[in-house]
Design a protein around this motif. Sequence first.
Motif, PDB file in Angstrom:
ATOM      1  N   VAL A 178      -9.221   0.082  -5.340  1.00 48.27           N
ATOM      2  CA  VAL A 178      -7.965  -0.545  -4.948  1.00 48.27           C
ATOM      3  C   VAL A 178      -8.234  -1.954  -4.428  1.00 48.27           C
ATOM      4  O   VAL A 178      -9.047  -2.148  -3.531  1.00 48.27           O
ATOM      5  CB  VAL A 178      -7.239   0.274  -3.855  1.00 48.27           C
ATOM      6  CG1 VAL A 178      -5.965  -0.432  -3.409  1.00 48.27           C
ATOM      7  CG2 VAL A 178      -6.904   1.670  -4.372  1.00 48.27           C
ATOM      8  N   CYS A 234     -12.106   2.875  -2.421  1.00 47.18           N
ATOM      9  CA  CYS A 234     -11.593   3.459  -1.182  1.00 47.18           C
ATOM     10  C   CYS A 234     -12.296   4.774  -0.872  1.00 47.18           C
ATOM     11  O   CYS A 234     -12.431   5.635  -1.746  1.00 47.18           O
ATOM     12  CB  CYS A 234     -10.093   3.730  -1.281  1.00 47.18           C
ATOM     13  SG  CYS A 234      -9.086   2.251  -1.328  1.00 47.18           S
ATOM     14  N   CYS A 249      -7.272   2.797   3.550  1.00 54.02           N
ATOM     15  CA  CYS A 249      -8.052   2.699   2.306  1.00 54.02           C
ATOM     16  C   CYS A 249      -9.364   2.008   2.648  1.00 54.02           C
ATOM     17  O   CYS A 249      -9.601   0.868   2.269  1.00 54.02           O
ATOM     18  CB  CYS A 249      -7.266   1.920   1.257  1.00 54.02           C
ATOM     19  SG  CYS A 249      -8.090   1.789  -0.338  1.00 54.02           S
ATOM     20  N   THR A 271       0.835  -1.195   0.000  1.00 53.29           N
ATOM     21  CA  THR A 271       0.000   0.000   0.000  1.00 53.29           C
ATOM     22  C   THR A 271       0.871   1.247   0.000  1.00 53.29           C
ATOM     23  O   THR A 271       1.955   1.266   0.583  1.00 53.29           O
ATOM     24  CB  THR A 271      -0.912   0.027   1.237  1.00 53.29           C
ATOM     25  OG1 THR A 271      -0.097  -0.032   2.413  1.00 53.29           O
ATOM     26  CG2 THR A 271      -1.842  -1.165   1.240  1.00 53.29           C
ATOM     27  N   THR A 277      -6.935  -3.492   2.034  1.00 52.79           N
ATOM     28  CA  THR A 277      -5.498  -3.385   1.696  1.00 52.79           C
ATOM     29  C   THR A 277      -4.573  -3.782   2.837  1.00 52.79           C
ATOM     30  O   THR A 277      -3.358  -3.748   2.672  1.00 52.79           O
ATOM     31  CB  THR A 277      -5.095  -1.968   1.222  1.00 52.79           C
ATOM     32  OG1 THR A 277      -5.029  -1.070   2.335  1.00 52.79           O
ATOM     33  CG2 THR A 277      -6.021  -1.447   0.166  1.00 52.79           C
ATOM     34  N   GLN A 284      -0.540   4.262   0.902  1.00 51.04           N
ATOM     35  CA  GLN A 284      -1.255   5.231   1.727  1.00 51.04           C
ATOM     36  C   GLN A 284      -1.558   4.577   3.063  1.00 51.04           C
ATOM     37  O   GLN A 284      -1.549   3.351   3.187  1.00 51.04           O
ATOM     38  CB  GLN A 284      -2.546   5.677   1.026  1.00 51.04           C
ATOM     39  CG  GLN A 284      -3.471   4.531   0.664  1.00 51.04           C
ATOM     40  CD  GLN A 284      -4.522   4.940  -0.347  1.00 51.04           C
ATOM     41  OE1 GLN A 284      -4.212   5.348  -1.457  1.00 51.04           O
ATOM     42  NE2 GLN A 284      -5.788   4.836   0.042  1.00 51.04           N
TER      43      GLN A 284
END
Length: 225
Positions: A45, A50, A33, A28, A93, A30
Amino acid sequence: MKNRVRLSASFALLALALSFADAYDPSTLQDICVAVKEPDNALFVNGKFCKNPVLTTANDFLFSGLQVPRSTANPLGSTATAVSVDQLPGLNTLGISMARIDYGIGGLNPPHFHPRGSEIFFVLEGTLYVGFVTSNQLNHTFFEKVLHPGDAFVFPFGMIHFQLNVGKTNAVAIASLSSQNPGITWVANALFSAKPPISPEVLAKGFQVDEKLVETLQKKFWYYN
């Protein structure tokens, strides 16, 4: 000539590295998500849309109720309460999930496997007989154990496994899995209640039994716990 050989070798190694890279989910990029059903202002994603991180709340990471016993009044005598990305959007995620399994006396979580995750299984209450079978790589070796409260047991990725309550009381266990959506395939259900049905001839030859037995099994009601 030597430079060409080196260049070819370099390309071969690069191709091998890329093939390995494509074999796993990407990391990932970020912090969070959270999965949402609607695509408004969202990014798709890993099979889910997300939520905008700015709109995320603590409730997106909360699942309540695992402390509540589930009824086991069904043909298998067991009930699984899954906590995957579909029940807990904040798992999206993160590559993890869990489940609570309740077993009545004699209750069975029948032979099954998870196509996308390994499992570590922890007994909270009761006495459970568990086991898994390896692939042909180890000649379908069967590993079995009787577990008591406080015991943990691992079911490797993709291996067929089961749990049976062999105690005199109800049992409870928690399973943790290495996927946000590990999936589950019950062996008997998949073979005998497939839609449309698998040819009885195929199953009869595969199991080396009479076709009439296969047809009888295909007419049965196969319960999903």
